[in-house]
Design a protein around this motif. Structure first.
Motif, PDB file in Angstrom:
ATOM      1  N   ALA A 132     114.284 -33.107  74.387  1.00 52.24           N
ATOM      2  CA  ALA A 132     114.622 -34.059  73.333  1.00 52.24           C
ATOM      3  C   ALA A 132     114.938 -33.237  72.093  1.00 52.24           C
ATOM      4  CB  ALA A 132     113.471 -35.005  73.063  1.00 52.24           C
ATOM      5  N   ALA A 133     115.978 -33.625  71.371  1.00 50.83           N
ATOM      6  CA  ALA A 133     116.385 -32.874  70.185  1.00 50.83           C
ATOM      7  C   ALA A 133     116.760 -33.840  69.066  1.00 50.83           C
ATOM      8  CB  ALA A 133     117.570 -31.970  70.512  1.00 50.83           C
ATOM      9  N   PHE A 134     116.528 -33.386  67.852  1.00 45.99           N
ATOM     10  CA  PHE A 134     116.887 -34.155  66.666  1.00 45.99           C
ATOM     11  C   PHE A 134     117.565 -33.198  65.694  1.00 45.99           C
ATOM     12  CE2 PHE A 134     115.949 -35.626  62.355  1.00 45.99           C
ATOM     13  CZ  PHE A 134     116.483 -36.902  62.415  1.00 45.99           C
ATOM     14  N   GLY A 135     118.627 -33.642  65.083  1.00 44.08           N
ATOM     15  CA  GLY A 135     119.323 -32.778  64.137  1.00 44.08           C
ATOM     16  C   GLY A 135     119.905 -33.571  62.985  1.00 44.08           C
ATOM     17  N   ILE A 136     120.149 -32.863  61.903  1.00 47.77           N
ATOM     18  CA  ILE A 136     120.853 -33.456  60.774  1.00 47.77           C
ATOM     19  C   ILE A 136     121.998 -32.521  60.422  1.00 47.77           C
ATOM     20  CG2 ILE A 136     118.892 -34.739  59.842  1.00 47.77           C
ATOM     21  CD1 ILE A 136     118.532 -32.519  57.793  1.00 47.77           C
ATOM     22  N   GLY A 137     123.048 -33.086  59.861  1.00 43.87           N
ATOM     23  CA  GLY A 137     124.187 -32.248  59.533  1.00 43.87           C
ATOM     24  C   GLY A 137     125.176 -32.966  58.635  1.00 43.87           C
ATOM     25  N   TYR A 138     126.250 -32.267  58.359  1.00 46.50           N
ATOM     26  CA  TYR A 138     127.324 -32.788  57.528  1.00 46.50           C
ATOM     27  C   TYR A 138     128.627 -32.485  58.240  1.00 46.50           C
ATOM     28  CZ  TYR A 138     130.075 -33.736  53.345  1.00 46.50           C
ATOM     29  OH  TYR A 138     130.962 -34.257  52.441  1.00 46.50           O
ATOM     30  N   GLU A 139     129.442 -33.501  58.449  1.00 42.59           N
ATOM     31  CA  GLU A 139     130.704 -33.276  59.146  1.00 42.59           C
ATOM     32  C   GLU A 139     131.873 -33.733  58.290  1.00 42.59           C
ATOM     33  OE1 GLU A 139     130.629 -35.445  62.809  1.00 42.59           O
ATOM     34  OE2 GLU A 139     130.556 -37.377  61.839  1.00 42.59           O
ATOM     35  N   ILE A 140     132.968 -32.999  58.434  1.00 45.78           N
ATOM     36  CA  ILE A 140     134.205 -33.330  57.751  1.00 45.78           C
ATOM     37  C   ILE A 140     135.246 -33.587  58.826  1.00 45.78           C
ATOM     38  CG2 ILE A 140     136.007 -32.520  56.200  1.00 45.78           C
ATOM     39  CD1 ILE A 140     133.882 -30.733  54.910  1.00 45.78           C
ATOM     40  N   GLY A 179     122.371 -40.002  73.796  1.00 45.42           N
ATOM     41  CA  GLY A 179     121.923 -39.882  72.424  1.00 45.42           C
ATOM     42  C   GLY A 179     122.690 -40.797  71.489  1.00 45.42           C
ATOM     43  N   GLY A 180     122.372 -40.666  70.230  1.00 45.92           N
ATOM     44  CA  GLY A 180     123.028 -41.477  69.226  1.00 45.92           C
ATOM     45  C   GLY A 180     122.954 -40.820  67.877  1.00 45.92           C
ATOM     46  N   SER A 181     123.750 -41.337  66.949  1.00 44.10           N
ATOM     47  CA  SER A 181     123.756 -40.793  65.600  1.00 44.10           C
ATOM     48  C   SER A 181     124.000 -41.909  64.595  1.00 44.10           C
ATOM     49  CB  SER A 181     124.827 -39.714  65.450  1.00 44.10           C
ATOM     50  OG  SER A 181     126.106 -40.275  65.629  1.00 44.10           O
ATOM     51  N   ALA A 182     123.584 -41.650  63.373  1.00 44.86           N
ATOM     52  CA  ALA A 182     123.826 -42.569  62.260  1.00 44.86           C
ATOM     53  C   ALA A 182     124.220 -41.722  61.065  1.00 44.86           C
ATOM     54  CB  ALA A 182     122.581 -43.384  61.960  1.00 44.86           C
ATOM     55  N   GLY A 183     125.165 -42.225  60.284  1.00 43.30           N
ATOM     56  CA  GLY A 183     125.636 -41.437  59.153  1.00 43.30           C
ATOM     57  C   GLY A 183     125.949 -42.286  57.943  1.00 43.30           C
ATOM     58  N   ILE A 184     126.066 -41.590  56.825  1.00 44.03           N
ATOM     59  CA  ILE A 184     126.435 -42.237  55.570  1.00 44.03           C
ATOM     60  C   ILE A 184     127.483 -41.362  54.890  1.00 44.03           C
ATOM     61  CG2 ILE A 184     124.521 -41.146  54.321  1.00 44.03           C
ATOM     62  CD1 ILE A 184     124.368 -43.733  52.638  1.00 44.03           C
ATOM     63  N   LYS A 185     128.536 -41.990  54.369  1.00 42.56           N
ATOM     64  CA  LYS A 185     129.616 -41.250  53.709  1.00 42.56           C
ATOM     65  C   LYS A 185     129.079 -40.610  52.443  1.00 42.56           C
ATOM     66  CE  LYS A 185     134.369 -41.148  52.756  1.00 42.56           C
ATOM     67  NZ  LYS A 185     134.554 -39.736  52.910  1.00 42.56           N
ATOM     68  N   LEU A 186     129.382 -39.312  52.311  1.00 46.88           N
ATOM     69  CA  LEU A 186     128.934 -38.563  51.151  1.00 46.88           C
ATOM     70  C   LEU A 186     130.024 -37.562  50.789  1.00 46.88           C
ATOM     71  CD1 LEU A 186     126.512 -38.049  49.232  1.00 46.88           C
ATOM     72  CD2 LEU A 186     125.733 -36.334  50.862  1.00 46.88           C
ATOM     73  N   GLY A 187     130.742 -37.825  49.737  1.00 49.41           N
ATOM     74  CA  GLY A 187     131.845 -36.956  49.339  1.00 49.41           C
ATOM     75  C   GLY A 187     132.990 -37.036  50.336  1.00 49.41           C
ATOM     76  N   GLU A 188     133.515 -35.869  50.742  1.00 54.65           N
ATOM     77  CA  GLU A 188     134.636 -35.815  51.685  1.00 54.65           C
ATOM     78  C   GLU A 188     134.224 -36.088  53.127  1.00 54.65           C
ATOM     79  OE1 GLU A 188     137.959 -35.242  51.057  1.00 54.65           O
ATOM     80  OE2 GLU A 188     137.355 -35.499  48.967  1.00 54.65           O
ATOM     81  N   GLY A 189     132.948 -35.955  53.446  1.00 53.57           N
ATOM     82  CA  GLY A 189     132.500 -36.076  54.832  1.00 53.57           C
ATOM     83  C   GLY A 189     131.393 -37.090  55.008  1.00 53.57           C
ATOM     84  N   VAL A 190     130.623 -36.872  56.083  1.00 51.62           N
ATOM     85  CA  VAL A 190     129.540 -37.788  56.453  1.00 51.62           C
ATOM     86  C   VAL A 190     128.265 -36.975  56.664  1.00 51.62           C
ATOM     87  CG1 VAL A 190     128.743 -39.415  58.204  1.00 51.62           C
ATOM     88  CG2 VAL A 190     131.147 -39.386  57.547  1.00 51.62           C
ATOM     89  N   LEU A 191     127.177 -37.403  56.024  1.00 53.74           N
ATOM     90  CA  LEU A 191     125.845 -36.848  56.274  1.00 53.74           C
ATOM     91  C   LEU A 191     125.261 -37.650  57.433  1.00 53.74           C
ATOM     92  CD1 LEU A 191     123.552 -34.947  55.333  1.00 53.74           C
ATOM     93  CD2 LEU A 191     122.769 -36.831  53.884  1.00 53.74           C
ATOM     94  N   PHE A 192     124.838 -36.979  58.505  1.00 53.91           N
ATOM     95  CA  PHE A 192     124.407 -37.712  59.697  1.00 53.91           C
ATOM     96  C   PHE A 192     123.094 -37.177  60.259  1.00 53.91           C
ATOM     97  CE2 PHE A 192     126.740 -34.156  61.371  1.00 53.91           C
ATOM     98  CZ  PHE A 192     126.031 -33.800  62.500  1.00 53.91           C
ATOM     99  N   ALA A 193     122.423 -38.031  61.016  1.00 56.81           N
ATOM    100  CA  ALA A 193     121.242 -37.672  61.801  1.00 56.81           C
ATOM    101  C   ALA A 193     121.588 -37.961  63.257  1.00 56.81           C
ATOM    102  CB  ALA A 193     120.034 -38.489  61.368  1.00 56.81           C
ATOM    103  N   ASP A 194     121.163 -37.060  64.141  1.00 61.30           N
ATOM    104  CA  ASP A 194     121.533 -37.140  65.551  1.00 61.30           C
ATOM    105  C   ASP A 194     120.279 -36.943  66.405  1.00 61.30           C
ATOM    106  OD1 ASP A 194     123.748 -36.762  67.738  1.00 61.30           O
ATOM    107  OD2 ASP A 194     122.355 -35.091  68.001  1.00 61.30           O
TER     108      ASP A 194
END
Length: 107
Positions: free
Chosen positions: A94-102, A53-68
């Protein structure tokens, strides 16, 4: 066990991973056949598989908003001791997710 990489810039990040997974049954499996009406409980032997799999993210505040996105593929058939023919299925997911990580540890 996954091998992973992440490439980060100041704002954007991309990553990927691949490897093997080893499923662990947590309780006895239940079997139900909709066509014959047969059912039962028994032990399941789950095959090892491959994950990628893979993921892409963009910095948002203290963490990263990402799609996986990820794919899981069994290398064999799941075997169930209580089923009439034994072999049940070969899972492909197959799975797709979005999230926020710190990140707690940054280096």
């Amino acid at each position: 066990m996954l091998a992973a990489f992440t490439y980060r810039q100041r704002v954007f990040s991309v990553g990927g991973y691949a490897g093997a997974y080893f499923p662990v049954p947590l309780n006895p499996a239940r079997y139900a056949d909709r066509f014959t009406g047969a059912s039962g409980t028994g032990d399941a032997a789950l095959p090892i598989g491959l994950a990628a799999g893979g993921s892409a993210g963009i910095k948002l505040g203290e963490g990263v908003l990402f799609a996986d996105a990820r794919v899981l593929l069994d290398l064999g058939y799941a075997h169930f001791s209580g089923a009439p023919d034994g072999d049940l299925c070969k899972r492909r997911t197959a799975a797709f997710g979005i999230g926020y990580e710190i990140g707690f540890i940054n280096y």
